[in-house]
Design a protein around this motif. Sequence first.
Motif, PDB file in Angstrom:
ATOM      1  N   ASN A   1       0.821  -1.216   0.000  1.00 40.77           N
ATOM      2  CA  ASN A   1       0.000   0.000   0.000  1.00 40.77           C
ATOM      3  C   ASN A   1       0.849   1.257   0.000  1.00 40.77           C
ATOM      4  O   ASN A   1       0.481   2.257  -0.619  1.00 40.77           O
ATOM      5  N   HIS A   2       1.981   1.226   0.672  1.00 47.11           N
ATOM      6  CA  HIS A   2       2.854   2.387   0.682  1.00 47.11           C
ATOM      7  C   HIS A   2       3.337   2.697  -0.733  1.00 47.11           C
ATOM      8  O   HIS A   2       3.319   3.855  -1.172  1.00 47.11           O
ATOM      9  N   ASN A   3       3.743   1.666  -1.459  1.00 46.96           N
ATOM     10  CA  ASN A   3       4.192   1.867  -2.845  1.00 46.96           C
ATOM     11  C   ASN A   3       3.057   2.385  -3.719  1.00 46.96           C
ATOM     12  O   ASN A   3       3.251   3.293  -4.537  1.00 46.96           O
ATOM     13  N   LYS A   4       1.874   1.825  -3.549  1.00 43.86           N
ATOM     14  CA  LYS A   4       0.724   2.232  -4.357  1.00 43.86           C
ATOM     15  C   LYS A   4       0.376   3.697  -4.096  1.00 43.86           C
ATOM     16  O   LYS A   4       0.193   4.487  -5.030  1.00 43.86           O
ATOM     17  N   PHE A   5       0.308   4.085  -2.826  1.00 44.91           N
ATOM     18  CA  PHE A   5      -0.072   5.449  -2.490  1.00 44.91           C
ATOM     19  C   PHE A   5       1.044   6.438  -2.800  1.00 44.91           C
ATOM     20  O   PHE A   5       0.775   7.600  -3.116  1.00 44.91           O
ATOM     21  N   SER A   6       2.292   6.008  -2.739  1.00 48.72           N
ATOM     22  CA  SER A   6       3.404   6.892  -3.084  1.00 48.72           C
ATOM     23  C   SER A   6       3.334   7.273  -4.558  1.00 48.72           C
ATOM     24  O   SER A   6       3.548   8.431  -4.914  1.00 48.72           O
ATOM     25  N   LYS A   7       3.038   6.303  -5.411  1.00 49.54           N
ATOM     26  CA  LYS A   7       2.914   6.594  -6.842  1.00 49.54           C
ATOM     27  C   LYS A   7       1.763   7.558  -7.099  1.00 49.54           C
ATOM     28  O   LYS A   7       1.886   8.495  -7.893  1.00 49.54           O
ATOM     29  N   ARG A   8       0.643   7.342  -6.415  1.00 48.68           N
ATOM     30  CA  ARG A   8      -0.517   8.208  -6.586  1.00 48.68           C
ATOM     31  C   ARG A   8      -0.203   9.630  -6.127  1.00 48.68           C
ATOM     32  O   ARG A   8      -0.545  10.605  -6.806  1.00 48.68           O
ATOM     33  N   GLU A   9       0.461   9.779  -4.995  1.00 49.28           N
ATOM     34  CA  GLU A   9       0.809  11.102  -4.485  1.00 49.28           C
ATOM     35  C   GLU A   9       1.815  11.801  -5.390  1.00 49.28           C
ATOM     36  O   GLU A   9       1.736  13.014  -5.581  1.00 49.28           O
ATOM     37  N   ALA A  10       2.752  11.062  -5.944  1.00 48.48           N
ATOM     38  CA  ALA A  10       3.715  11.658  -6.870  1.00 48.48           C
ATOM     39  C   ALA A  10       2.998  12.208  -8.100  1.00 48.48           C
ATOM     40  O   ALA A  10       3.320  13.305  -8.577  1.00 48.48           O
TER      41      ALA A  10
END
Length: 85
Positions: free
Chosen positions: A35-44
């Motif tokens: 989830n951290h990777n998924k949300f990091s991409k979305r925030e970027a």
Amino acid sequence: MSSVELNPRPVRVSPLIKACRWTFLVTGIVYGIYNHNKFSKREAMLREIEERERPAREAKLAAEKKIQLAEEMKMFDELLQPAKK
């Protein structure tokens, strides 16, 4: 007081319970990383969009501030100038 009351013997935990605890711990860590990777991409992606839109937003805010300042100056001029009869 006796030493039995101060230091109770540890409870023996079933190997099944230990295995379940470790399984849940590892599963939680893997879930968190995913989830951290998924949300990091979305925030970027959202930050990139925000950076592209920033100049237009700042220009709009500057124009609104300029209009508001002009209105306030007009209001102050009307308040300070006595009304002519």
